[in-house]
Design an enzyme around this catalytic site. Structure first.
Site, PDB file in Angstrom:
ATOM      1  N   GLU A  35       6.389   4.662 -13.141  1.00 54.66           N
ATOM      2  CA  GLU A  35       7.264   4.020 -12.153  1.00 54.66           C
ATOM      3  C   GLU A  35       8.720   4.026 -12.591  1.00 54.66           C
ATOM      4  O   GLU A  35       9.623   4.206 -11.773  1.00 54.66           O
ATOM      5  CB  GLU A  35       6.784   2.595 -11.863  1.00 54.66           C
ATOM      6  CG  GLU A  35       5.487   2.517 -11.074  1.00 54.66           C
ATOM      7  CD  GLU A  35       5.574   3.216  -9.728  1.00 54.66           C
ATOM      8  OE1 GLU A  35       6.681   3.290  -9.145  1.00 54.66           O
ATOM      9  OE2 GLU A  35       4.537   3.697  -9.246  1.00 54.66           O
ATOM     10  N   TYR A 118      10.380  -3.757  -6.270  1.00 56.74           N
ATOM     11  CA  TYR A 118       9.531  -2.593  -6.027  1.00 56.74           C
ATOM     12  C   TYR A 118       8.661  -2.287  -7.238  1.00 56.74           C
ATOM     13  O   TYR A 118       7.441  -2.093  -7.120  1.00 56.74           O
ATOM     14  CB  TYR A 118      10.355  -1.349  -5.680  1.00 56.74           C
ATOM     15  CG  TYR A 118       9.512  -0.112  -5.840  1.00 56.74           C
ATOM     16  CD1 TYR A 118       8.537   0.195  -4.900  1.00 56.74           C
ATOM     17  CD2 TYR A 118       9.604   0.671  -6.997  1.00 56.74           C
ATOM     18  CE1 TYR A 118       7.684   1.275  -5.087  1.00 56.74           C
ATOM     19  CE2 TYR A 118       8.756   1.745  -7.184  1.00 56.74           C
ATOM     20  CZ  TYR A 118       7.809   2.046  -6.232  1.00 56.74           C
ATOM     21  OH  TYR A 118       6.946   3.087  -6.426  1.00 56.74           O
ATOM     22  N   ASP A 136       8.866   1.629  -1.453  1.00 54.77           N
ATOM     23  CA  ASP A 136       9.754   2.668  -1.975  1.00 54.77           C
ATOM     24  C   ASP A 136      10.341   3.442  -0.795  1.00 54.77           C
ATOM     25  O   ASP A 136      10.073   3.148   0.376  1.00 54.77           O
ATOM     26  CB  ASP A 136       9.016   3.578  -2.962  1.00 54.77           C
ATOM     27  CG  ASP A 136       8.257   4.711  -2.280  1.00 54.77           C
ATOM     28  OD1 ASP A 136       7.799   4.524  -1.134  1.00 54.77           O
ATOM     29  OD2 ASP A 136       8.112   5.781  -2.889  1.00 54.77           O
TER      30      ASP A 136
END
Length: 287
Positions: A35, A118, A136
């Site tokens: 990520e 996020y 996202d």
């Protein structure tokens, strides 16, 4: 279930890419590293760096024990190298606060350095099966088109958009839903030249049914590279990454002829903690 769920989940079951941070073998740490790396960086560029990173630092403890400069060097040419420093700081916090284990709870994740809404939602969902809206760029675009009827979402997430995403999180397989919508945006509902004919929800897509109305919101700014301070920073960082030990100022001066811009870029790297200056006007990655 919402009418969107079944077709998107079925599509994902048939079309999901095999990626090392997905599937039952992926550790929470692997998900977290992915990520950080995937922020503003395509999958193809991330894959080789990700594999090398996990081989070198398979756990948060392993990374935390290494110098932060080693993390910056291993980041290579992924861009936005501050992410490497933040990931190193997050690993250190995980060791200090969570006994070296990536926490599962959103409220714990979001307190880690470099982790925003996020990233916390993504880790909680993809690593631990949590039920969170994961917003996202790809997900936001799919929802803007399929439900909102507009080509692109607002510049930043607003309350209405978040409420919509939360309302669509299914009770069954919420994490799979999150990654499925993300994959749909990455492979089919792309920013340019979307492949509507291959979309599993084309018959429900408000934007398509309205005739694909053109975006009429605030200007969408691209990210220029040539001649920018980002390019200068990149060239300075390349010299430092490729050199063990310190580098003389003269070597940095050789990579960019314009003095004012070069000095501004170098100072910004010093301010960000990506470069340190030692005696004799020499420079290196952080120790």
């Amino acid at each position: 279930m919402n009418d969107l769920h079944a077709p998107v989940l079925d599509w994902y079951a048939d079309h999901a890419r095999e990626l090392p941070w997905r599937g039952p073998g992926a550790t929470p740490w692997a998900v977290m590293v992915s990520e950080f790396m995937l922020q503003q960086t395509p999958v193809a560029r991330v894959l080789p760096v990700f594999e090398s990173w996990l081989t070198t630092w398979p756990t948060p403890s392993a990374l935390a024990a290494a110098p932060s400069g080693a993390a910056v060097r291993a980041w290579g040419r992924l861009g936005y190298p501050r992410r490497a420093l933040r990931l190193h700081a997050a690993a250190t916090a995980i060791v200090d606060r969570h006994d070296g284990e990536v926490p599962a709870a959103y409220d714990d994740l979001i307190t880690l350095p470099g982790v925003g809404d996020y990233t916390a939602s993504a880790i909680a969902s993809f690593a631990f099966g949590g039920s969170h809206p994961v917003l996202d760029t790809n997900v936001r675009r799919v929802l803007a088109r399929a439900v909102g009827g507009v080509e692109f979402p607002a510049t930043s997430v607003n309350k209405a958009e978040r409420a919509l995403a939360e309302s669509l999180v299914p009770r069954h397989e919420p994490a799979t839903w999150a990654v499925a919508v993300m994959e749909l945006g990455a492979l089919v509902c792309t920013a340019t030249a979307p492949r509507c004919g291959a979309c599993p929800i084309r018959d429900q897509c408000t934007w398509r049914l309205a005739g694909h109305p053109a975006y009429d919101g605030p200007p969408r700014r691209g990210q220029p590279w040539a001649g920018t301070d980002r390019q200068v920073r990149g060239r300075l960082m390349a010299v430092l990454r490729d050199t063990e030990g310190t580098v003389a100022r003269s070597r940095l001066e050789a990579v960019w002829p314009e003095t004012v811009q070069r000095e501004r870029a170098l100072q910004s790297l010093l301010d960000d903690g990506l470069v340190v200056q030692s005696d004799g006007d020499r420079y290196s990655l952080p120790h």
